[in-house]
Write an enzyme that holds these catalytic residues in place. Structure first.
Site, PDB file in Angstrom:
ATOM      1  N   GLN A  36     -19.255 -64.149  15.244  1.00 51.18           N
ATOM      2  CA  GLN A  36     -19.280 -62.696  15.320  1.00 51.18           C
ATOM      3  C   GLN A  36     -18.227 -62.224  16.323  1.00 51.18           C
ATOM      4  OE1 GLN A  36     -23.476 -62.436  16.559  1.00 51.18           O
ATOM      5  NE2 GLN A  36     -22.820 -61.175  18.275  1.00 51.18           N
ATOM      6  N   GLY A  74     -13.685 -52.583  40.613  1.00 53.94           N
ATOM      7  CA  GLY A  74     -13.500 -52.705  42.049  1.00 53.94           C
ATOM      8  C   GLY A  74     -14.683 -53.346  42.722  1.00 53.94           C
ATOM      9  N   TRP A  77     -16.830 -54.319  46.458  1.00 55.81           N
ATOM     10  CA  TRP A  77     -16.465 -54.937  47.740  1.00 55.81           C
ATOM     11  C   TRP A  77     -15.441 -56.052  47.551  1.00 55.81           C
ATOM     12  CZ3 TRP A  77     -17.095 -53.783  52.716  1.00 55.81           C
ATOM     13  CH2 TRP A  77     -16.923 -54.786  53.665  1.00 55.81           C
ATOM     14  N   ASP A  93     -14.765 -47.977  42.105  1.00 58.10           N
ATOM     15  CA  ASP A  93     -15.473 -48.329  43.330  1.00 58.10           C
ATOM     16  C   ASP A  93     -14.459 -48.921  44.313  1.00 58.10           C
ATOM     17  OD1 ASP A  93     -17.160 -49.212  45.314  1.00 58.10           O
ATOM     18  OD2 ASP A  93     -18.662 -50.001  43.943  1.00 58.10           O
ATOM     19  N   MET A  99     -22.707 -44.082  48.590  1.00 62.28           N
ATOM     20  CA  MET A  99     -23.394 -45.335  48.904  1.00 62.28           C
ATOM     21  C   MET A  99     -24.170 -45.235  50.217  1.00 62.28           C
ATOM     22  SD  MET A  99     -20.656 -48.167  47.518  1.00 62.28           S
ATOM     23  CE  MET A  99     -19.230 -47.530  48.402  1.00 62.28           C
ATOM     24  N   TYR A 154     -26.506 -46.527  51.847  1.00 63.84           N
ATOM     25  CA  TYR A 154     -27.256 -47.728  52.215  1.00 63.84           C
ATOM     26  C   TYR A 154     -26.294 -48.655  52.943  1.00 63.84           C
ATOM     27  CZ  TYR A 154     -25.378 -48.543  47.496  1.00 63.84           C
ATOM     28  OH  TYR A 154     -24.561 -48.576  46.380  1.00 63.84           O
ATOM     29  N   ASP A 155     -26.805 -49.767  53.443  1.00 55.60           N
ATOM     30  CA  ASP A 155     -25.995 -50.741  54.194  1.00 55.60           C
ATOM     31  C   ASP A 155     -25.414 -50.154  55.483  1.00 55.60           C
ATOM     32  OD1 ASP A 155     -26.497 -52.625  52.304  1.00 55.60           O
ATOM     33  OD2 ASP A 155     -24.523 -52.602  51.383  1.00 55.60           O
ATOM     34  N   TRP A 175     -28.433 -49.553  43.380  1.00 54.53           N
ATOM     35  CA  TRP A 175     -27.886 -50.910  43.308  1.00 54.53           C
ATOM     36  C   TRP A 175     -29.032 -51.877  43.544  1.00 54.53           C
ATOM     37  CZ3 TRP A 175     -23.244 -53.001  42.080  1.00 54.53           C
ATOM     38  CH2 TRP A 175     -23.115 -54.376  42.286  1.00 54.53           C
TER      39      TRP A 175
END
Length: 608
Positions: free
Chosen positions: A313, A339, A341, A380, A448, A450-451, A588
């Site tokens: 396929q 992209g 990190w 990103d 983003m 967070y972190d 995420w």
């Protein structure tokens, strides 16, 4: 700002070109002589890739095969493909899949695995006999059962009945498959499936197993729609976006596939998916792991449609599974995210010729093999004119120029979005690029949020990695969601173009002696894939939240301290996002959620 991309490094040894390793065979019957041979195809020091090849050297067709061997202590299989693996101590067994057990005279099939350690197999047996060409025992696989009949359909249950399969040695039991996944094993020819969702479509089939544990072909499928419900389970978040990242590499060690979006119930509650990540090389967009993206073959039980991939396929892998998902849930839009990190280093070169970059990206998105899969592109870049894994010196206008070129190339009919920093500090990363000017070309920003804090500062102080607001004692002012959103609004970004970010994981320290935030630590807490990081689905059980600060949860257990979002804190964040007039939320990433998608549900419910 780190976790989302470092996760990829943990699977670097798995992201290998497996094309050609998957052999899909056609059905047949049983045999007299065969061989099983082993080869180590790759070795990366701490582990290796092994391949077994089973060949029918006799004159009669084989209907099933089972290879057994022993590994020395310290050597084991960590993941495998094209066979079902099991072990007892150091003794390993690999049985054929439903689609590759049949070997005509002279035919062969291969299956492979990734292993840890350095040992080699010994004491090989094939169907209980010799692996070197001797007589191989075998028997007929069972026939397909009759297509199930559905009755007694309610809001939450359905009764299924089917005609029996036949086998030369007798039928042991039947597997009941719902949407391709096994939900029960029964000895009779009927089963009542309960706990279903009202007004929802399901597909059922059955598969017989004989007394030798061979499985036969899957029956035909019957479509069932439970009573009640609404218009088919499409999300109802008003005009809010509920977007999740699906990681390309998650199909390996995490064993998370597109079908998990269906079985978890998440597909009916999200609005968009970002497929992560495409790479940026030599200033151009490119597919990263081609095997996972469009070549990996899925069996019927693994696929969204319940149909097995074939060797010839034109499209397989994640892209084909996303195509099947969109057919089943037409409200979902899919964007290709480039992209992240790990792969942001190429954006600086891309910005030097933004038009050429945009043209290369559109060529990937509109590749004729999967042009119907993607509804847009997400960039990103971590981070324009600032430092991430590497430092970029493109200047404050580079990001706006890139966004303008992408919109000019993709036009108004495609979504064009970007994941951006949430550093709201004075002179921080938001101030380094023209996010306000670029927003006119983009549909929204995935901020983003967070972190902010984690064991990348190994001695602490302990602090929540995703604080909604500031608090007394926060280690860095401006490192919170409210500060980032306020700064972006002040730069002219419309509130409706801002999505609040949620992490489906926690960050943690070890060597902590106090439960309250602000404690010292000795390093990163142990994590399944990376120290200092753990999925929500694990933490909710191993270290339950016992406190909240700044709109998010934290947990202290033993000498470990973790912070993460729970359904309750997500509800609070969604209420805040709506009050701020934000365009919705993103997260995420899918595989950190529970098997029933409780965090996705919390976002969906909170946005209504």
């Amino acid at each position: 700002m780190r976790f989302r991309h470092r996760a990829a490094a943990g699977f670097a040894t798995l992201l290998l070109p497996f094309a050609g390793m998957v052999g899909l065979a056609s059905p047949a019957q049983a045999a007299t002589e065969a061989t099983a041979t082993y080869a180590k195809t790759q070795d990366w020091g701490s582990g290796f890739e092994g391949k077994w090849t089973v060949k029918n050297t006799g004159t009669t067709t084989i209907t099933s095969w089972k290879v057994e061997w022993d590994f020395p202590s310290g050597t084991s299989v960590t993941s495998g493909w094209d066979a079902d693996f099991s072990s007892s101590g150091n003794h390993w067994t690999a049985k054929n899949k439903s689609w590759n057990g049949t070997l005509a005279p002279g035919a062969s099939v291969s299956f492979g695995f990734n292993g840890s350690g350095s040992g080699s197999p010994s004491n090989c047996k094939l169907n209980g006999g010799s692996c070197d060409g001797g007589t191989v025992p075998g028997d007929e696989a069972p026939s397909a059962p009759g297509t199930p009949t559905a009755s007694n359909i309610t809001d939450t249950s359905v009764k299924l009945t089917w005609s029996a399969a036949t086998d030369d040695n007798g039928i042991k039991n039947y597997d009941v498959l719902r949407d391709g996944a096994k939900v029960a094993t029964v000895t009779g020819t009927s089963y009542t499936d309960s706990g279903l969702t009202a007004g929802t479509d399901y597909s059922y089939a059955v598969q017989a197993r004989d007394t030798a544990d061979q499985t036969g072909p899957v029956s035909g499928a019957v479509a069932v729609r439970t009573t009640g419900g609404d218009d088919g389970g499409d999300p109802d978040p008003g005009d809010k976006v509920n977007l999740g990242y699906f990681t390309e590499w998650g199909v390996y060690g995490r064993n998370y596939h597109v079908k998990n979006l269906v079985t978890s119930g998440s597909a009916s509650k999200i609005t968009h998916i970002n497929y992560a990540f495409g790479n940026v090389k030599n200033g151009q967009c490119t597919v990263d792991d081609t095997y996972a993206a469009y070549d990996k073959a899925y069996t019927a039980d693994q696929s969204v449609s319940g149909q097995a991939d074939t060797w010839d396929q034109p499209l397989r892998g994640n892209f084909n599974q996303l195509r099947q998902l969109k057919a089943k849930y037409p409200h979902i839009k899919v964007l290709y995210s480039f992209g992240g990190w790990t792969y942001s280093g190429g954006f600086g070169q891309a910005a030097q010729n933004a038009a050429a970059f945009a043209k290369s990206c559109k060529a990937v998105v509109e590749d004729p093999r999967w042009a119907d899969v993607f509804d847009g592109i997400d960039i990103d870049w971590e981070y324009p004119n600032a430092c991430g894994l590497t430092c970029d010196t493109s200047g404050p206008a580079a990001f706006k120029n890139l966004a303008q070129a992408l919109r000019a190339e993709f036009g108004k009919d495609y979504l064009v979005t970007a994941a951006i920093t949430a550093d709201g500090s004075n002179g921080g990363k938001i101030d380094a690029a023209d996010y306000g000017g670029a927003s006119q070309y983009l549909d929204w920003y995935n901020v983003m949020t967070y972190d902010y804090f984690g064991a990348f500062n190994k001695t602490g102080p302990t602090a929540p990695h995703s604080p909604l607001t500031s608090y007394n004692g926060i280690p860095q002012e401006g490192f919170n969601s409210a500060a980032a959103i306020a700064k972006l609004k002040a730069k002219g970004v419309p509130a409706g173009k801002l999505l609040l970010g949620i992490g489906f994981y926690g960050r943690g320290w070890t060597g902590v002696t106090q439960a309250a935030p602000g404690g010292s630590a000795t390093g990163a807490a142990p994590g399944t894939y990376e120290a200092g990081i753990e999925d929500y689905k694990v933490l909710k059980n191993t270290c339950p939240a016992n406190g909240t600060i700044a709109g998010t949860a934290y947990a202290y257990c033993g000498n470990n301290w973790w912070s993460y979002d729970t359904p309750a804190t997500i509800a609070g964040k969604m209420s805040w996002a709506k009050n701020q007039g934000l365009g919705g939320a993103f997260f995420w990433e899918f595989s950190g959620d529970t098997s029933n998608g409780e965090l996705v549900s919390a976002i969906s419910n909170g946005l209504k």
